[in-house]
Design an enzyme around this catalytic site. Structure first.
Site, PDB file in Angstrom:
ATOM      1  N   HIS A 113       0.869  -1.173   0.000  1.00  0.00           N
ATOM      2  CA  HIS A 113       0.000   0.000   0.000  1.00  0.00           C
ATOM      3  C   HIS A 113       0.903   1.219   0.000  1.00  0.00           C
ATOM      4  O   HIS A 113       2.133   1.077  -0.058  1.00  0.00           O
ATOM      5  CB  HIS A 113      -0.968  -0.014   1.194  1.00  0.00           C
ATOM      6  CG  HIS A 113      -0.318   0.088   2.532  1.00  0.00           C
ATOM      7  ND1 HIS A 113       0.495  -0.902   3.059  1.00  0.00           N
ATOM      8  CD2 HIS A 113      -0.343   1.077   3.477  1.00  0.00           C
ATOM      9  CE1 HIS A 113       0.924  -0.541   4.252  1.00  0.00           C
ATOM     10  NE2 HIS A 113       0.439   0.658   4.526  1.00  0.00           N
ATOM     11  N   HIS A 115       1.137   4.002   2.237  1.00  0.00           N
ATOM     12  CA  HIS A 115       1.542   4.764   3.406  1.00  0.00           C
ATOM     13  C   HIS A 115       3.021   5.129   3.265  1.00  0.00           C
ATOM     14  O   HIS A 115       3.831   4.340   2.757  1.00  0.00           O
ATOM     15  CB  HIS A 115       1.347   3.933   4.681  1.00  0.00           C
ATOM     16  CG  HIS A 115       0.107   4.291   5.438  1.00  0.00           C
ATOM     17  ND1 HIS A 115      -0.608   3.353   6.176  1.00  0.00           N
ATOM     18  CD2 HIS A 115      -0.552   5.466   5.616  1.00  0.00           C
ATOM     19  CE1 HIS A 115      -1.641   3.948   6.749  1.00  0.00           C
ATOM     20  NE2 HIS A 115      -1.627   5.226   6.435  1.00  0.00           N
ATOM     21  N   ASP A 117       5.549   5.202   5.227  1.00  0.00           N
ATOM     22  CA  ASP A 117       6.593   4.357   5.802  1.00  0.00           C
ATOM     23  C   ASP A 117       6.852   3.105   4.968  1.00  0.00           C
ATOM     24  O   ASP A 117       7.835   2.400   5.193  1.00  0.00           O
ATOM     25  CB  ASP A 117       6.248   3.970   7.247  1.00  0.00           C
ATOM     26  CG  ASP A 117       4.941   3.209   7.376  1.00  0.00           C
ATOM     27  OD1 ASP A 117       3.931   3.667   6.817  1.00  0.00           O
ATOM     28  OD2 ASP A 117       4.926   2.151   8.042  1.00  0.00           O
ATOM     29  N   HIS A 118       6.006   2.830   3.976  1.00  0.00           N
ATOM     30  CA  HIS A 118       6.199   1.656   3.119  1.00  0.00           C
ATOM     31  C   HIS A 118       6.794   2.006   1.760  1.00  0.00           C
ATOM     32  O   HIS A 118       7.169   1.107   1.003  1.00  0.00           O
ATOM     33  CB  HIS A 118       4.873   0.914   2.927  1.00  0.00           C
ATOM     34  CG  HIS A 118       4.402   0.236   4.172  1.00  0.00           C
ATOM     35  ND1 HIS A 118       4.470  -1.127   4.351  1.00  0.00           N
ATOM     36  CD2 HIS A 118       3.884   0.743   5.315  1.00  0.00           C
ATOM     37  CE1 HIS A 118       3.999  -1.437   5.547  1.00  0.00           C
ATOM     38  NE2 HIS A 118       3.637  -0.301   6.162  1.00  0.00           N
ATOM     39  N   HIS A 212      -7.095  -2.624   5.877  1.00  0.00           N
ATOM     40  CA  HIS A 212      -6.322  -1.544   6.493  1.00  0.00           C
ATOM     41  C   HIS A 212      -7.089  -0.223   6.362  1.00  0.00           C
ATOM     42  O   HIS A 212      -6.515   0.856   6.269  1.00  0.00           O
ATOM     43  CB  HIS A 212      -4.960  -1.451   5.802  1.00  0.00           C
ATOM     44  CG  HIS A 212      -3.928  -0.663   6.557  1.00  0.00           C
ATOM     45  ND1 HIS A 212      -3.756  -0.728   7.933  1.00  0.00           N
ATOM     46  CD2 HIS A 212      -2.971   0.211   6.121  1.00  0.00           C
ATOM     47  CE1 HIS A 212      -2.778   0.064   8.295  1.00  0.00           C
ATOM     48  NE2 HIS A 212      -2.289   0.651   7.225  1.00  0.00           N
ATOM     49  N   ASP A 235       0.115  -4.282   6.017  1.00  0.00           N
ATOM     50  CA  ASP A 235      -0.549  -3.678   7.174  1.00  0.00           C
ATOM     51  C   ASP A 235      -2.027  -4.052   7.143  1.00  0.00           C
ATOM     52  O   ASP A 235      -2.712  -3.829   6.131  1.00  0.00           O
ATOM     53  CB  ASP A 235      -0.420  -2.160   7.136  1.00  0.00           C
ATOM     54  CG  ASP A 235       0.945  -1.693   7.607  1.00  0.00           C
ATOM     55  OD1 ASP A 235       1.838  -2.539   7.779  1.00  0.00           O
ATOM     56  OD2 ASP A 235       1.117  -0.474   7.803  1.00  0.00           O
ATOM     57  N   HIS A 310       7.089  -5.071  11.132  1.00  0.00           N
ATOM     58  CA  HIS A 310       6.326  -3.829  11.346  1.00  0.00           C
ATOM     59  C   HIS A 310       5.975  -3.714  12.831  1.00  0.00           C
ATOM     60  O   HIS A 310       4.815  -3.581  13.232  1.00  0.00           O
ATOM     61  CB  HIS A 310       5.055  -3.833  10.488  1.00  0.00           C
ATOM     62  CG  HIS A 310       4.461  -2.466  10.283  1.00  0.00           C
ATOM     63  ND1 HIS A 310       3.592  -1.905  11.182  1.00  0.00           N
ATOM     64  CD2 HIS A 310       4.599  -1.554   9.287  1.00  0.00           C
ATOM     65  CE1 HIS A 310       3.213  -0.709  10.741  1.00  0.00           C
ATOM     66  NE2 HIS A 310       3.822  -0.472   9.602  1.00  0.00           N
TER      67      HIS A 310
END
Length: 364
Positions: A113, A115, A117-118, A212, A235, A310
């Site tokens: 996805h 986000h 942080d990914h 998510h 996530d 994570h």
């Protein structure tokens, strides 16, 4: 007695002299060790040294929260002689390199996805894939609908740097056609079927929807290689789709959030008057999975090995592994591990063997 005292004094003098000599020579010794380390790092084909099979490594086991021991979310998957990367969190490209998994050898990237942080290190991963091996084609990047926008954005952000690299090193070292990433979007929905993203004679990579919300689309991935099965959760809150896909998997790499430890963070934020931070720490509880919930999923699905990544919140010491897991070890009856950067789990082809090492600790 005096004789023994004299011998002892002599031994102490010899040891002290050796220690003083080593201290004086510490610079040349360090250079010699560096030369040896570089020779090993440059000469080794890290994939050739692995047994044929499916391997999963954590090139980033952390979350958006700062953790001195964990980079942003990133999973390396080796299937046979192909290296794949799932998600590219901040700092993870350097972690890949420290694990002796060269970005230049990455076959493709899969995003779960979008986000931050990914995806935060995606530009660096594309750059290192290009410059590390004189790539002549962009790095393939697979992801749900929207991945083309993400890849194009990083391409735009790095466009000036691209020009600098070509001008400085020349097109032979930095082939203009090899820069960046090539987006491969696929459509997927919570009510629709799973999507076969990659289908080769010995390897399948299958994307499946996870929960998510409000982040949508969000997916996990199943890797199947020569009889071995690896599931990556991405996530998600507890997901029936994930549990179904994980049935009989050798390894489930699942995210984990410990509410008891996050509560300590929120309590401190409230006492300090940091209301915005406290609100965020409350909100994140609704779209992640606790270790106990993940353990239940793994047990019901018949998973053989549960590896947490994570990790939320940061765990600065392994003494916190127990409080993080809670009752998870009593729920899941197989091996369970709170992931650390460098963790590497191997599943040889056509076997039931599962072995563990850490490439940050053992590679040098």
């Amino acid at each position: 007695m005096k004789r023994w005292v004299s011998v002892l004094i002599g031994v102490v003098a010899i040891v002290a002299g050796a220690a003083a000599g080593a201290w004086v020579m510490r610079g040349p010794i360090a250079v010699a060790l560096m030369r040896h380390a570089y020779a090993r790092a440059m000469a080794r084909d890290p994939l050739a040294a692995l047994p044929d099979g499916l391997h999963v490594g954590l090139c980033g086991s952390g979350s958006p929260m700062p953790d001195p021991t964990r980079e942003g979310p990133c999973v390396a998957v080796v299937a046979g002689r192909q290296l794949f990367v799932v998600d590219s969190g901040p700092g993870s490209t350097r972690r890949l390199q420290l694990m002796q998994l060269p970005p230049a050898q990455v076959t493709a990237v899969f995003l779960t996805h979008f986000h931050s942080d990914h995806i935060g290190d995606l530009g660096e991963l594309m750059l290192q894939h290009w410059g590390g091996g004189a790539a002549t084609a962009p790095l393939p990047i697979y992801g749900p609908t929207g991945v083309d926008q993400v890849v194009a954005g990083f391409g735009q952000a790095y466009s000036l740097d691209r020009g600098y690299r070509i001008a400085h090193h020349g097109p032979k070292v930095m082939p203009p056609t090899g820069w960046g990433g090539a987006a491969h979007p696929f459509a997927i929905s919570k009510t629709g079927p799973n999507v076969v993203v990659l289908n080769e004679p010995d390897l399948q990579v299958i994307a499946f929807p996870v929960d998510h919300e409000p982040v949508e689309p969000a997916v996990g991935y199943l890797f199947v290689y020569k009889g071995r099965r690896l599931v990556l959760s991405g996530d998600t809150r507890p997901s029936p789709r994930l549990e179904a896909v994980a049935h009989g998997a050798d390894v489930l790499t699942h995210e984990g959030l410990a509410p008891n430890l996050v509560a300590l963070q929120r309590e401190a934020a409230l006492k300090a008057g940091r209301w915005n931070t406290a609100a965020i720490l409350h909100d994140i509880l609704s779209y992640h999975t606790t270790p106990e919930e993940a353990a239940g999923i793994a047990q019901r699905a018949g998973v053989r090995y549960l590896l947490f990544n994570h990790i939320i919140p940061p765990l600065p010491t392994t003494a916190l592994d127990g409080p993080f897991l809670g009752h998870a070890p009593q729920i899941f009856h197989g091996p369970i591990r709170v992931g650390q950067d460098g963790d590497f789990v191997s599943m040889p082809a056509h076997s039931t063997e599962i072995s563990y090492t850490n490439r940050l600790h053992s590679i040098w």
